[in-house]
Write an enzyme that holds these catalytic residues in place. Structure first.
Site, PDB file in Angstrom:
ATOM      1  N   GLY A  15      16.758  10.527  11.705  1.00 25.11           N
ATOM      2  CA  GLY A  15      16.025  11.096  10.748  1.00 25.11           C
ATOM      3  C   GLY A  15      16.672  12.077   9.834  1.00 25.11           C
ATOM      4  O   GLY A  15      17.518  12.587  10.183  1.00 25.11           O
ATOM      5  N   ARG A  76      17.310   3.810  11.658  1.00 25.84           N
ATOM      6  CA  ARG A  76      17.709   3.868  13.167  1.00 25.84           C
ATOM      7  C   ARG A  76      17.801   2.190  13.629  1.00 25.84           C
ATOM      8  O   ARG A  76      17.093   1.253  13.331  1.00 25.84           O
ATOM      9  CB  ARG A  76      16.524   4.268  14.009  1.00 25.84           C
ATOM     10  CG  ARG A  76      16.390   5.931  13.833  1.00 25.84           C
ATOM     11  CD  ARG A  76      15.365   6.519  14.795  1.00 25.84           C
ATOM     12  NE  ARG A  76      15.336   8.128  14.437  1.00 25.84           N
ATOM     13  CZ  ARG A  76      14.477   8.572  13.697  1.00 25.84           C
ATOM     14  NH1 ARG A  76      13.365   8.111  13.341  1.00 25.84           N
ATOM     15  NH2 ARG A  76      14.725   9.987  13.654  1.00 25.84           N
ATOM     16  N   ASP A 107      21.357  13.463  17.811  1.00 28.37           N
ATOM     17  CA  ASP A 107      21.798  13.143  19.218  1.00 28.37           C
ATOM     18  C   ASP A 107      21.955  11.645  19.223  1.00 28.37           C
ATOM     19  O   ASP A 107      22.753  11.087  19.784  1.00 28.37           O
ATOM     20  CB  ASP A 107      20.968  13.666  20.379  1.00 28.37           C
ATOM     21  CG  ASP A 107      19.583  13.609  20.319  1.00 28.37           C
ATOM     22  OD1 ASP A 107      19.184  13.162  19.164  1.00 28.37           O
ATOM     23  OD2 ASP A 107      18.683  14.039  21.197  1.00 28.37           O
ATOM     24  N   THR A 129      20.029  17.501  11.664  1.00 30.14           N
ATOM     25  CA  THR A 129      18.680  17.410  12.146  1.00 30.14           C
ATOM     26  C   THR A 129      18.125  18.620  12.145  1.00 30.14           C
ATOM     27  O   THR A 129      18.448  19.491  12.460  1.00 30.14           O
ATOM     28  CB  THR A 129      18.776  16.695  13.474  1.00 30.14           C
ATOM     29  OG1 THR A 129      17.368  16.807  14.225  1.00 30.14           O
ATOM     30  CG2 THR A 129      19.719  17.594  14.695  1.00 30.14           C
ATOM     31  N   ASP A 131      15.839  19.457  14.349  1.00 30.65           N
ATOM     32  CA  ASP A 131      15.308  19.798  15.418  1.00 30.65           C
ATOM     33  C   ASP A 131      16.264  20.722  16.061  1.00 30.65           C
ATOM     34  O   ASP A 131      15.787  21.489  16.929  1.00 30.65           O
ATOM     35  CB  ASP A 131      15.209  18.477  16.561  1.00 30.65           C
ATOM     36  CG  ASP A 131      14.449  17.548  15.727  1.00 30.65           C
ATOM     37  OD1 ASP A 131      13.621  17.745  15.156  1.00 30.65           O
ATOM     38  OD2 ASP A 131      14.603  16.448  16.382  1.00 30.65           O
ATOM     39  N   ASP A 133      18.340  20.691  18.070  1.00 30.30           N
ATOM     40  CA  ASP A 133      18.324  20.612  19.683  1.00 30.30           C
ATOM     41  C   ASP A 133      19.792  19.891  20.250  1.00 30.30           C
ATOM     42  O   ASP A 133      19.583  19.390  21.304  1.00 30.30           O
ATOM     43  CB  ASP A 133      17.110  19.492  19.874  1.00 30.30           C
ATOM     44  CG  ASP A 133      17.419  18.176  19.323  1.00 30.30           C
ATOM     45  OD1 ASP A 133      18.197  17.993  18.412  1.00 30.30           O
ATOM     46  OD2 ASP A 133      16.467  17.219  19.565  1.00 30.30           O
ATOM     47  N   ARG A 166     -11.191  30.913  10.282  1.00 30.94           N
ATOM     48  CA  ARG A 166     -10.905  30.082  11.227  1.00 30.94           C
ATOM     49  C   ARG A 166     -10.033  30.064  12.131  1.00 30.94           C
ATOM     50  O   ARG A 166      -9.180  30.869  11.805  1.00 30.94           O
ATOM     51  CB  ARG A 166     -10.943  28.766  10.056  1.00 30.94           C
ATOM     52  CG  ARG A 166     -12.301  28.306   9.742  1.00 30.94           C
ATOM     53  CD  ARG A 166     -11.971  27.214   8.567  1.00 30.94           C
ATOM     54  NE  ARG A 166     -13.104  26.555   8.375  1.00 30.94           N
ATOM     55  CZ  ARG A 166     -13.251  25.786   7.203  1.00 30.94           C
ATOM     56  NH1 ARG A 166     -12.446  25.751   6.541  1.00 30.94           N
ATOM     57  NH2 ARG A 166     -14.467  24.993   7.209  1.00 30.94           N
ATOM     58  N   ARG A 175      10.736  16.846  18.092  1.00 36.45           N
ATOM     59  CA  ARG A 175      10.713  15.854  19.132  1.00 36.45           C
ATOM     60  C   ARG A 175      10.536  16.559  20.287  1.00 36.45           C
ATOM     61  O   ARG A 175       9.389  16.982  20.585  1.00 36.45           O
ATOM     62  CB  ARG A 175      12.207  15.173  18.978  1.00 36.45           C
ATOM     63  CG  ARG A 175      12.087  13.701  19.575  1.00 36.45           C
ATOM     64  CD  ARG A 175      13.691  13.185  19.487  1.00 36.45           C
ATOM     65  NE  ARG A 175      13.910  12.594  18.137  1.00 36.45           N
ATOM     66  CZ  ARG A 175      13.507  11.404  17.718  1.00 36.45           C
ATOM     67  NH1 ARG A 175      12.893  10.634  18.269  1.00 36.45           N
ATOM     68  NH2 ARG A 175      13.800  11.297  16.309  1.00 36.45           N
ATOM     69  N   ALA A 190       2.406  33.719  14.863  1.00 36.07           N
ATOM     70  CA  ALA A 190       1.276  33.077  15.193  1.00 36.07           C
ATOM     71  C   ALA A 190       0.459  33.852  16.530  1.00 36.07           C
ATOM     72  O   ALA A 190       1.054  34.589  17.282  1.00 36.07           O
ATOM     73  CB  ALA A 190       1.891  31.861  15.691  1.00 36.07           C
ATOM     74  N   THR A 219     -10.251  37.845  12.712  1.00 32.24           N
ATOM     75  CA  THR A 219     -11.450  36.779  12.588  1.00 32.24           C
ATOM     76  C   THR A 219     -10.661  35.396  12.369  1.00 32.24           C
ATOM     77  O   THR A 219     -11.386  34.282  12.216  1.00 32.24           O
ATOM     78  CB  THR A 219     -12.307  37.099  11.686  1.00 32.24           C
ATOM     79  OG1 THR A 219     -11.710  37.563  10.415  1.00 32.24           O
ATOM     80  CG2 THR A 219     -13.147  38.469  12.112  1.00 32.24           C
ATOM     81  N   ARG A 248      -9.253  23.891  12.734  1.00 34.62           N
ATOM     82  CA  ARG A 248      -8.928  23.144  11.736  1.00 34.62           C
ATOM     83  C   ARG A 248      -7.436  22.610  12.271  1.00 34.62           C
ATOM     84  O   ARG A 248      -6.554  23.454  12.424  1.00 34.62           O
ATOM     85  CB  ARG A 248      -8.908  23.642  10.375  1.00 34.62           C
ATOM     86  CG  ARG A 248     -10.274  23.805   9.665  1.00 34.62           C
ATOM     87  CD  ARG A 248     -11.126  22.372   9.628  1.00 34.62           C
ATOM     88  NE  ARG A 248     -12.210  22.579   9.038  1.00 34.62           N
ATOM     89  CZ  ARG A 248     -13.502  22.910   9.761  1.00 34.62           C
ATOM     90  NH1 ARG A 248     -13.649  23.016  10.943  1.00 34.62           N
ATOM     91  NH2 ARG A 248     -14.475  22.801   9.263  1.00 34.62           N
TER      92      ARG A 248
HETATM   93  O1  F6P Z   1      14.633  14.068  14.738  1.00 38.71           O
HETATM   94  C1  F6P Z   1      14.033  14.466  13.606  1.00 38.71           C
HETATM   95  C2  F6P Z   1      12.748  14.241  13.756  1.00 38.71           C
HETATM   96  O2  F6P Z   1      12.146  14.620  12.385  1.00 38.71           O
HETATM   97  C3  F6P Z   1      11.831  14.755  14.809  1.00 38.71           C
HETATM   98  O3  F6P Z   1      11.494  15.994  14.766  1.00 38.71           O
HETATM   99  C4  F6P Z   1      10.653  13.732  14.859  1.00 38.71           C
HETATM  100  O4  F6P Z   1      10.077  13.825  16.314  1.00 38.71           O
HETATM  101  C5  F6P Z   1      11.075  12.703  14.362  1.00 38.71           C
HETATM  102  O5  F6P Z   1      12.372  12.842  13.756  1.00 38.71           O
HETATM  103  C6  F6P Z   1      10.411  11.727  13.466  1.00 38.71           C
HETATM  104  O6  F6P Z   1      11.046  10.431  13.365  1.00 38.71           O
HETATM  105  P1  F6P Z   1      10.474   9.266  12.289  1.00 38.71           P
HETATM  106  O7  F6P Z   1      10.936   9.817  10.843  1.00 38.71           O
HETATM  107  O8  F6P Z   1      11.201   8.056  12.888  1.00 38.71           O
HETATM  108  O9  F6P Z   1       8.908   9.472  12.476  1.00 38.71           O
END
Ligand code: F6P
Length: 333
Positions: A15, A76, A107, A129, A131, A133, A166, A175, A190, A219, A248
């Site tokens: 990604g 990919r 990764d 990335t 993420d 992660d 709302r 991910r 949040a 509210t 929503r």
């Molecule tokens: O790893 C980056 C990421 O954006 C994740 O957060 C997400 O789950 C995934 O890629 C989405 O992948 P794609 O672009 O293949 O839909």
């Protein structure tokens, strides 16, 4: 004498993430500064298989520092997972005289790089990335920009949620990890943040939060859900069933991956790209460039892929303590 690197390649894989272009630019310019040639491989590992390349000059990366996405395209590749695919990629490297490959990605891309290194092609990984992660680095290129994009979107949502009194359920990417959701959730204040690392108790983590917030006079409510923690649509349905309010749903999706990288991502990408090429220039390879406590580190790729990154549970507690009705006594138990 160690291996010398006269011509290296750079590719982006998996990604995309804001700041990938800044990393490509840094790799290309550092390579030229060391007197190396640099080949840009288009479309990630699939491009390596297909011989899809372009020569990168200092000029070819002008004006990309501020651009989101990746000028090298990304993909990919299932074919690269196979032995035959990797052999074709090795053949491309031999044909083009590539001495080593800088892989910019997450990764999955690094698992590919590790496998490729076993075929005798030196690799260096640059983590990118949204993420954030990866265990081997505190920070991955793109995370900060993606967080800011999500925060900006949620601030806008809040305006309309407030006006209509709302409840909003916002699904963010990440991910299987909750880093992005937690960081964003804290930053937007949040009502609740749902992450895969924390086992969901719907009554306590969602319904009670809304009730307490309502009792305190609010509210409108903002629930941030990491995509790995469940679907925003399902959570919305459950809230409606249990307390009758009609939320929503907003799935931020790929919006989070686009846009111009912010200063942190440009600067980090530039440093990581520089150190990736420096490693090759000094005869080191099969490693990942990471940051730890703000410093650049090189971790052997086999070790790097064994390292796990855990969600900072202290941040999770801080997020809870910020919520209306969140007492630390309750949280600690
Ligand atoms: O790893 C980056 C990421 O954006 C994740 O957060 C997400 O789950 C995934 O890629 C989405 O992948 P794609 O672009 O293949 O839909």
């Amino acid at each position: 004498m160690g291996k010398t690197f006269k011509r290296i390649a750079v590719l982006t894989s998996g990604g995309d993430a804001p700041g990938m272009n800044a990393a490509v630019r840094a790799v290309v310019r550092t390579a030229h500064a060391y007197g190396m040639e640099c080949v840009g491989i288009r479309r990630g590992y699939q491009g390596l298989i297909n011989g899809d390349f372009t020569m990168m000059t200092r000029e070819s990366v002008a004006h990309i520092l501020s651009r989101g996405g990746t000028i090298l395209y990304t993909a990919r590749s299932d074919e690269f997972m196979t032995d035959e695919g990797k052999r074709k990629a090795v053949a491309t490297c031999k044909m083009l005289g590539i001495d080593g490959v800088v892989v910019i990605g997450g990764d999955g891309s690094f698992a590919g790089a590790q496998a490729f290194s076993k075929y005798g092609i030196p690799v260096v990984g640059v983590p990118a990335t949204i993420d954030n992660d990866l265990g081997c680095t505190n920070y991955t290129i793109g995370f900060d920009t993606a967080c800011n994009t999500a925060v900006e979107c949620i601030d806008r949502l809040r305006d309309t949620m407030q006006s209509h009194e709302r409840c909003s359920i916002v699904e963010v990417m990440g991910r299987n990890a909750g880093f992005l959701a937690l960081y964003v959730g804290i930053s937007v204040g949040a009502t609740a943040v749902l992450v895969p690392e924390h086992e969901l108790d719907f009554e306590k983590d969602v319904i009670e939060r809304i009730r307490e917030s309502r009792l305190a006079g609010n509210t409108h409510f903002m629930i941030v859900v990491a995509e790995g923690a469940g679907s925003a649509v399902d959570i919305s349905k459950r809230i409606k069933e249990e307390i009758g309010i009609d939320p929503r749903v907003t799935v931020l999706g790929h919006i989070q991956r686009g846009g111009s990288p912010n200063a942190r991502d440009r600067e980090t990408a530039t440093r990581m790209g520089y150190y990736a090429v420096k490693a090759f220039a000094e005869g080191r390879y099969n490693c990942i460039i990471g940051t730890q406590e703000g410093n650049i580190v090189e971790i052997p790729i086999d070790e790097a892929l064994q390292m796990e990154r855990h969600l900072q549970m202290d941040r999770y507690k801080i997020m809870e303590a910020m919520q209306i009705g969140g007492t630390l006594k309750q949280i600690e138990t």
